[in-house]
Structures are given as structure tokens and as C-alpha cells.
Design a protein around this motif. Structure first.
Motif, PDB file in Angstrom:
ATOM      1  N   THR A  13     -45.685 -39.022 -28.285  1.00  0.00           N
ATOM      2  CA  THR A  13     -44.996 -39.425 -29.480  1.00  0.00           C
ATOM      3  C   THR A  13     -44.397 -37.871 -29.991  1.00  0.00           C
ATOM      4  O   THR A  13     -45.375 -36.597 -30.289  1.00  0.00           O
ATOM      5  CB  THR A  13     -46.022 -39.170 -30.656  1.00  0.00           C
ATOM      6  OG1 THR A  13     -46.748 -40.826 -29.819  1.00  0.00           O
ATOM      7  CG2 THR A  13     -45.736 -39.390 -31.909  1.00  0.00           C
ATOM      8  N   TYR A  16     -42.565 -36.302 -35.321  1.00  0.00           N
ATOM      9  CA  TYR A  16     -41.345 -36.788 -36.739  1.00  0.00           C
ATOM     10  C   TYR A  16     -42.062 -37.910 -36.450  1.00  0.00           C
ATOM     11  O   TYR A  16     -42.012 -38.604 -37.671  1.00  0.00           O
ATOM     12  CB  TYR A  16     -39.510 -36.729 -36.033  1.00  0.00           C
ATOM     13  CG  TYR A  16     -38.705 -37.552 -36.833  1.00  0.00           C
ATOM     14  CD1 TYR A  16     -38.598 -37.044 -38.033  1.00  0.00           C
ATOM     15  CD2 TYR A  16     -38.802 -38.770 -36.631  1.00  0.00           C
ATOM     16  CE1 TYR A  16     -37.915 -37.557 -39.164  1.00  0.00           C
ATOM     17  CE2 TYR A  16     -37.733 -39.542 -37.542  1.00  0.00           C
ATOM     18  CZ  TYR A  16     -37.743 -38.987 -38.641  1.00  0.00           C
ATOM     19  OH  TYR A  16     -36.771 -39.867 -39.276  1.00  0.00           O
ATOM     20  N   GLU A  17     -41.852 -38.688 -35.007  1.00  0.00           N
ATOM     21  CA  GLU A  17     -42.662 -39.945 -35.277  1.00  0.00           C
ATOM     22  C   GLU A  17     -44.378 -40.006 -35.842  1.00  0.00           C
ATOM     23  O   GLU A  17     -44.354 -41.098 -36.395  1.00  0.00           O
ATOM     24  CB  GLU A  17     -42.450 -40.491 -33.731  1.00  0.00           C
ATOM     25  CG  GLU A  17     -41.176 -40.717 -33.260  1.00  0.00           C
ATOM     26  CD  GLU A  17     -41.382 -41.265 -31.250  1.00  0.00           C
ATOM     27  OE1 GLU A  17     -40.671 -41.834 -30.962  1.00  0.00           O
ATOM     28  OE2 GLU A  17     -42.032 -40.391 -31.291  1.00  0.00           O
ATOM     29  N   GLU A  18     -44.490 -38.786 -35.323  1.00  0.00           N
ATOM     30  CA  GLU A  18     -46.541 -39.141 -36.596  1.00  0.00           C
ATOM     31  C   GLU A  18     -46.393 -38.968 -38.148  1.00  0.00           C
ATOM     32  O   GLU A  18     -46.699 -39.513 -38.036  1.00  0.00           O
ATOM     33  CB  GLU A  18     -47.241 -37.901 -36.159  1.00  0.00           C
ATOM     34  CG  GLU A  18     -47.546 -38.035 -34.017  1.00  0.00           C
ATOM     35  CD  GLU A  18     -48.269 -36.723 -33.737  1.00  0.00           C
ATOM     36  OE1 GLU A  18     -48.467 -35.614 -34.688  1.00  0.00           O
ATOM     37  OE2 GLU A  18     -48.465 -37.181 -32.251  1.00  0.00           O
ATOM     38  N   HIS A  47     -36.628 -34.471 -32.671  1.00  0.00           N
ATOM     39  CA  HIS A  47     -36.977 -35.590 -31.764  1.00  0.00           C
ATOM     40  C   HIS A  47     -35.785 -35.862 -31.448  1.00  0.00           C
ATOM     41  O   HIS A  47     -35.997 -36.833 -29.756  1.00  0.00           O
ATOM     42  CB  HIS A  47     -37.661 -36.619 -33.447  1.00  0.00           C
ATOM     43  CG  HIS A  47     -37.110 -37.776 -32.963  1.00  0.00           C
ATOM     44  ND1 HIS A  47     -38.523 -38.527 -32.487  1.00  0.00           N
ATOM     45  CD2 HIS A  47     -36.702 -38.822 -34.005  1.00  0.00           C
ATOM     46  CE1 HIS A  47     -38.018 -40.168 -32.245  1.00  0.00           C
ATOM     47  NE2 HIS A  47     -37.235 -40.052 -33.418  1.00  0.00           N
ATOM     48  N   ARG A  51     -35.683 -38.008 -27.478  1.00  0.00           N
ATOM     49  CA  ARG A  51     -34.669 -39.037 -27.263  1.00  0.00           C
ATOM     50  C   ARG A  51     -34.138 -39.093 -26.223  1.00  0.00           C
ATOM     51  O   ARG A  51     -34.060 -39.934 -25.305  1.00  0.00           O
ATOM     52  CB  ARG A  51     -34.306 -39.741 -28.588  1.00  0.00           C
ATOM     53  CG  ARG A  51     -35.677 -40.697 -29.503  1.00  0.00           C
ATOM     54  CD  ARG A  51     -34.996 -40.426 -30.492  1.00  0.00           C
ATOM     55  NE  ARG A  51     -34.254 -42.211 -30.119  1.00  0.00           N
ATOM     56  CZ  ARG A  51     -33.804 -42.928 -31.000  1.00  0.00           C
ATOM     57  NH1 ARG A  51     -34.480 -43.151 -32.383  1.00  0.00           N
ATOM     58  NH2 ARG A  51     -33.056 -44.298 -30.241  1.00  0.00           N
TER      59      ARG A  51
END
Length: 296
Positions: A13, A16-18, A47, A51
Motif C-alpha cells: 500500500t 497516499y493510500e494509507e 502513488h 500505479r
């Protein structure tokens, strides 16, 4: 009929997602970072870079192959198969995280942030994935690993290093000795014992090695030899400091007998996945018979 190869993408992860998961929205995460003098733009860009790398790697997997994806937090619940080719997309540390769960599968390290990561284990770029997958296993470096085996059959394997000591890095009490060393054993009180490989010589092990003056030769990543150090051994009428560092060639073992209520052993910084040891238990540490097969 043999199964088609399976590409297993390992990732973690992103920051940013966290942040968004914790704060609920992009805006709340941005406000939180701004209050601490940081800009969410840089975090979001990293991030997106990750991706894009994952998408590029996924599209490079041959259509005849099977695919699976696993996040770092789920590694201990994922079943790797003999025919897998493991593709680690992320940082060097992620390769170390997955190593303990493998049994000879080739590992391809893809660097999502060249220049930010050292690139010791994630050696390749996303654009190289297709050609590397077709040749996976043809050219690999077999990296030495370290293992700790307790007298109750608990076993821990690591790529960089194994730490043995008290939880929270408080004072650990134990008796330390080497196999085949004439039975010499020393009672010690210290901040713990670190046993590292040649791969670990680029991280924590190197820090301790430098502090000790670099008297011992660091092992190479593929060399069947480890270094061990006792951290901050305390001299007292009951504890000594004569056994504080050394080499550990295969098949020699470093033996530690616990004289505390609770000690732990963990590998590669993953303290949450530790072996627990109690008073009177013995654990032996040495070169692991298994190796990490890293695509060069």
C-alpha cells in the motif's frame, strides 16, 4: 498436463493510500500534511508512479500465464506454488519481506522509484518485465539467507538479518556460545544480538559494522558466511563482554540460551512476525539451506 507459469505480483500500500484510508478523503489528508509542512502533491505523484508501474508490469505478463496479486500485509496468508515467478514491484525492502515465504521460486525486482530506492534488490524497470519474465530462472543470483531455529521447532528465515533480544529493545539476558568452540559460553546482558547476511551488509548490519571499526570483512550477498554482533553488551560481576562479534561460516551455528522471561527473534525489521522465546529455551542461528533466487 503441467500448469502454465503464474506471475505473482507483490506490492505494498502506498503512503497516499494509507493517508486517505486513515483520514477519509483526499482533502482531509492534504489538510493533515499541510499542518505538518508537507505537500500532498508529492505523495500523490509517487502513488501515481507506483500505479503506472503496476499497470505496465501487469500488461507485460504473457497472455498464456496465470496471474495473482498479493499485498505485503497478506504475505503470511498467501500460498506460493512451485511454478510461480514472483514479481516484486516497489522497494528493496519488499523483496526481503517476501523472501521468507518462498522455496526456490525466481524473484524479479521492479523499481517503481529509480533514484529514491538504492536498487540493490529491485534491479529492473517496468519496461523490462516482458523479456525478463520469459528468461526468468535462466540468470539468477542465489542470495544467502539466515535462519534461527528454536528448540521447540519454531523457525525464522530472513534475507538481511535476524535480531534476537527483548521486545522494545530493553535489556536482554541470555547465555551465548558457538558450536564447536570448546564449549565456551558467556552470560550476557545487552541490547540484543544481530546476525546478518551479505545482502544485509547494505543496511542495519553495515551500521553496526561501521560502529565497530570495520575489523571484520563484510560477506558478499552470495557468500555462505554471516557476521554477528552483540549490541551494547554490559559488563558486570555476572555478565561478560568477551564474545561480542564474529564470523559465522556455514555450517557453524551461534547458540543463545534465554535467561529472561521473554525474548523475541525477528527478521528483516518485521517485529510483528516474531518468534517468541522464554526462560531456558535455546535458539541456534546460522546460514539457511535455502536461498533467494533473484533475477539478475
Amino acid at each position: 498436463m503441467s500448469l502454465a507459469p503464474r506471475a505473482v505480483l507483490v506490492h505494498r500500500t502506498t503512503e497516499y493510500e494509507e493517508l486517505v484510508a486513515h483520514h477519509g478523503t483526499h482533502g482531509q489528508a492534504a489538510f493533515f500534511l499541510a499542518s505538518r509542512g508537507r505537500d500532498i502533491g508529492e505523495v500523490a505523484e509517487r502513488h501515481e508512479r507506483t500505479r503506472r508501474a503496476l499497470a505496465e508490469v501487469t500488461s507485460a505478463i504473457p497472455l498464456t500465464w496465470r496471474q495473482a496479486r498479493v499485498e505485503r500485509a497478506d504475505l503470511d496468508r498467501f500460498l506460493f506454488a512451485p511454478e510461480d515467478v514472483v514479481v516484486v514491484v516497489g522497494q528493496d525492502g519488499l523483496v526481503a519481506n517476501v523472501a521468507k515465504y518462498l522455496s526456490g521460486q525466481p524473484v524479479l525486482g521492479i523499481d517503481t522509484e529509480p533514484g529514491r530506492n538504492p536498487g540493490v534488490l529491485v534491479r529492473h524497470r517496468p519496461r523490462d518485465t516482458a523479456k525478463l519474465l520469459t528468461a526468468a530462472g535462466a540468470s539468477v543470483d542465489e542470495l544467502t539467507m539466515v535462519e534461527a531455529v528454536a528448540d521447540d521447532t519454531q523457525r525464522l528465515v530472513a534475507l538481511n538479518e535476524i535480531y534476537l533480544g527483548a521486545a522494545g529493545h530493553q535489556t536482554a539476558r541470555y547465555r551465548l556460545g558457538l558450536e564447536g568452540d570448546g564449549g565456551v559460553v558467556e552470560a550476557q546482558a545487552s541490547s540484543g544480538v544481530l546476525v546478518g547476511t551479505g545482502t544485509g551488509a547494505t543496511g542495519w548490519l553495515r551500521s553496526v559494522w561501521q560502529e565497530r571499526g570495520g575489523a571484520l570483512r563484510l560477506p558478499a550477498p552470495t557468500e555462505n558466511r554471516l557476521l554477528w554482533y552483540v549490541r551494547e553488551a554490559w559488563p558486570s560481576p555476572a555478565t561478560g563482554t568477551s564474545l561480542t562479534a564474529g564470523e559465522l561460516p556455514a555450517p557453524a551455528r551461534l547458540r543463545l540460551t534465554v535467561e529472561s522471561e521473554r525474548l523475541i527473534a525477528f527478521g528483516d525489521g518485521m517485529e510483528g512476525d516474531a518468534v517468541e522465546l522464554t526462560w531456558g529455551q535455546t535458539v541456534e542461528v546460522g546460514v539457511c539451506g535455502e536461498r533467494l533466487r533473484l533475477v539478475g
